[in-house]
Design an enzyme around this catalytic site. Structure first.
Site, PDB file in Angstrom:
ATOM      1  N   LYS A 114       0.823  -1.213   0.000  1.00  0.00           N
ATOM      2  CA  LYS A 114       0.000   0.000   0.000  1.00  0.00           C
ATOM      3  C   LYS A 114       0.855   1.260   0.000  1.00  0.00           C
ATOM      4  CE  LYS A 114      -2.883   0.860   3.550  1.00  0.00           C
ATOM      5  NZ  LYS A 114      -3.144   2.233   4.017  1.00  0.00           N
ATOM      6  N   SER A 115       1.900   1.280   0.830  1.00  0.00           N
ATOM      7  CA  SER A 115       2.746   2.475   0.919  1.00  0.00           C
ATOM      8  C   SER A 115       3.425   2.771  -0.414  1.00  0.00           C
ATOM      9  CB  SER A 115       3.801   2.289   2.010  1.00  0.00           C
ATOM     10  OG  SER A 115       3.212   2.219   3.282  1.00  0.00           O
ATOM     11  N   GLY A 126      -5.246   8.570   4.910  1.00  0.00           N
ATOM     12  CA  GLY A 126      -4.364   9.617   5.398  1.00  0.00           C
ATOM     13  C   GLY A 126      -3.149   9.792   4.514  1.00  0.00           C
ATOM     14  N   SER A 168       7.059   9.845  11.302  1.00  0.00           N
ATOM     15  CA  SER A 168       5.952   9.712  10.352  1.00  0.00           C
ATOM     16  C   SER A 168       6.490   9.701   8.931  1.00  0.00           C
ATOM     17  CB  SER A 168       4.944  10.859  10.511  1.00  0.00           C
ATOM     18  OG  SER A 168       3.989  10.829   9.462  1.00  0.00           O
ATOM     19  N   ASP A 224       2.230  -0.395  11.866  1.00  0.00           N
ATOM     20  CA  ASP A 224       1.059  -1.053  11.282  1.00  0.00           C
ATOM     21  C   ASP A 224       0.867  -2.478  11.789  1.00  0.00           C
ATOM     22  OD1 ASP A 224       0.264   1.126   9.793  1.00  0.00           O
ATOM     23  OD2 ASP A 224       1.334   0.511   7.989  1.00  0.00           O
ATOM     24  N   LYS A 233      -4.934   6.738  14.708  1.00  0.00           N
ATOM     25  CA  LYS A 233      -5.085   6.002  13.455  1.00  0.00           C
ATOM     26  C   LYS A 233      -6.577   5.944  13.096  1.00  0.00           C
ATOM     27  CE  LYS A 233      -0.805   4.921  12.419  1.00  0.00           C
ATOM     28  NZ  LYS A 233      -0.208   5.298  11.113  1.00  0.00           N
ATOM     29  N   ARG A 275      -6.357   2.704  18.369  1.00  0.00           N
ATOM     30  CA  ARG A 275      -6.010   1.282  18.319  1.00  0.00           C
ATOM     31  C   ARG A 275      -5.570   0.725  19.670  1.00  0.00           C
ATOM     32  NH1 ARG A 275      -3.149   1.176  12.272  1.00  0.00           N
ATOM     33  NH2 ARG A 275      -5.145   1.077  11.150  1.00  0.00           N
TER      34      ARG A 275
END
Length: 427
Positions: free
Chosen positions: A22-23, A94, A165, A313, A340, A344
């Site tokens: 995904k990244s 995000g 981040s 993650d 998130k 979480r």
């Protein structure tokens, strides 16, 4: 919202491959849209988040074609994005909102980015501060989405990230690719490096030294062809599942092995489940390979500091299996988990307690007692894909049936998750 019933398993066997990381898919989609020429991607992420990125880039002038053989083609605009006629809808993503803001801050037009209710609760000031330092003009709604970005001429900066981040780092670097001068980002704790790797793959001038990465402005992006490595954050659920069964035999084919993302393998190895690397190669600066896992009784561990950032993650699934380890799992320095898609920390603790686990919650993490037996329960996903998948894994060793409420949220990152799980589980 859909509910899924998960029965206990007796073993995990087979071979699995995963949708594109995904990244990487986010970053490839954005840079391909900016490039000259047509980029072609095999195994691009099938999740809704990356679909949001592609949709936004189409609104900004790129042409995206989904071929019958699964290849995605992105015809770029050679750096000439056009103003969207409507708001750019980032959905739940995000990554889309934060990184695209960096690109849009340097364009000769204004833009507005919006998201769903979950995304609209997530913090956005962390990207506003560096972009304003570069000369950008960006407004939030009380620190959240929607965002209004007025295109400006940007100037390079040296930026020290206040929180670990990768999204913030990529936002600043993407803006820096359009700025006058050389933009640098320094991190106290190094985060995943897909942004800088992708910038270099598409033709930007990038320099990396330890925890500092720099990009020269005025970049001209060129199209590439790539196979996106399988998402290791998706593979993590199956790695943890395989580690729970002493006779499991699961082959992980074509997964991402980037050192900034492979901490899950190191953690499982430190607890006793060692990976075996069958094949490793490099593609556009990213390591990809095929591995198996030698399962063993998991000892447990404490995760903190830089390791927490590297596993951000994967922390939900590690916590979810903590009760099955010998000594338990403790997670600290993880305040980021509270902002998130859900809180979480609170959600993991609540769901573990519902399954009968003894768990202690901290402001920045949690501690799960080891050597516990869990029972089936109703699990609330809170529309958070990683929560739903984490507790589907925990359910495999629980006594009795577990019901995952809101399970269709897995479509955010891994729509095929439950189908794949059913293929490798023996009951």
């Amino acid at each position: 919202m859909k509910s899924v019933r998960v029965q206990p398993a007796s073993n995990i066997l087979g071979s699995v491959s995963f949708p594109g990381d995904k990244s990487i898919s986010h970053r490839y989609g954005m840079l391909a849209a900016l490039a000259e020429g047509t980029s072609r991607f095999k195994n691009f992420s099938t999740g809704a988040d990356c679909a949001s990125t592609l949709s936004c880039m189409e609104q900004l002038g790129a042409k995206v074609t989904h071929k019958d053989d699964g290849v995605i083609e992105v015809e770029g605009v050679a750096g000439q994005l056009r103003k969207s006629a409507t708001q750019l809808d980032c959905g739940n993503s995000g990554s889309s909102m934060r990184m695209l803001s960096g690109i849009l801050a340097a364009q000769p037009f204004d833009s507005e980015l919006m998201g769903d209710a979950s995304l609209s609760r997530r913090p956005m000031r962390r990207i506003v501060d560096p972009l304003k330092q570069m000369g950008g003009d960006i407004e939030t709604t009380d620190g959240h989405a929607p965002l209004r970005v007025r295109g400006s001429k940007l100037t390079a900066i040296d930026y020290i990230t206040p929180v670990p981040s990768a999204q913030v780092k990529s936002c600043v670097l993407f803006a820096g690719a359009f700025a006058a001068g050389i933009t640098s980002v320094d991190e106290a704790i190094r985060t995943r490096d897909h942004g800088e790797i992708a910038l270099k793959a598409f033709g930007a001038e990038v320099e990396r030294r330890q925890n500092r990465v720099s990009v020269r402005g005025g970049a001209k992006f060129r199209a590439i062809e790539a196979v996106v490595p399988g998402d290791i954050s998706s593979a993590a659920f199956f790695l943890c599942a395989a580690a729970l069964f002493p006779t499991s035999n699961l082959v992980f084919d074509g997964i991402l092995l980037n050192p900034s993302r492979a901490a899950i393998l190191d953690v499982l190895a430190s607890m006793g489940a060692k990976p075996k690397f069958l094949q490793v190669q490099e593609q556009h600066g990213e390591l990809v390979g095929t591995i198996t896992l030698a399962p063993a009784g998991l000892s447990g561990l404490k995760i903190s500091g830089g390791l927490t950032a590297s596993l951000i993650d994967e922390l939900p699934v590690l916590a979810a299996i903590g009760a099955y380890t010998r000594y338990g799992i403790e997670i600290r320095d993880a305040k980021e988990l509270r902002v998130k898609e859900s809180d979480r920390i609170a959600v993991v603790c609540a769901n573990l307690r519902a399954m009968g686990a003894e768990v202690e919650e901290f402001d920045d993490g949690l501690r799960v007692k080891g050597s516990q037996k869990l029972h089936g329960a109703e699990i609330e996903s809170h529309e958070d894909h990683r929560i739903a998948m984490a507790f589907a894994v925990a359910a495999l060793r629980a006594e009795g049936e577990t019901v995952i409420n809101g399970a269709d949220c897995v479509a955010i990152s891994y729509p095929e998750f439950f189908d794949t799980l059913n293929k490798v589980v023996e009951r």
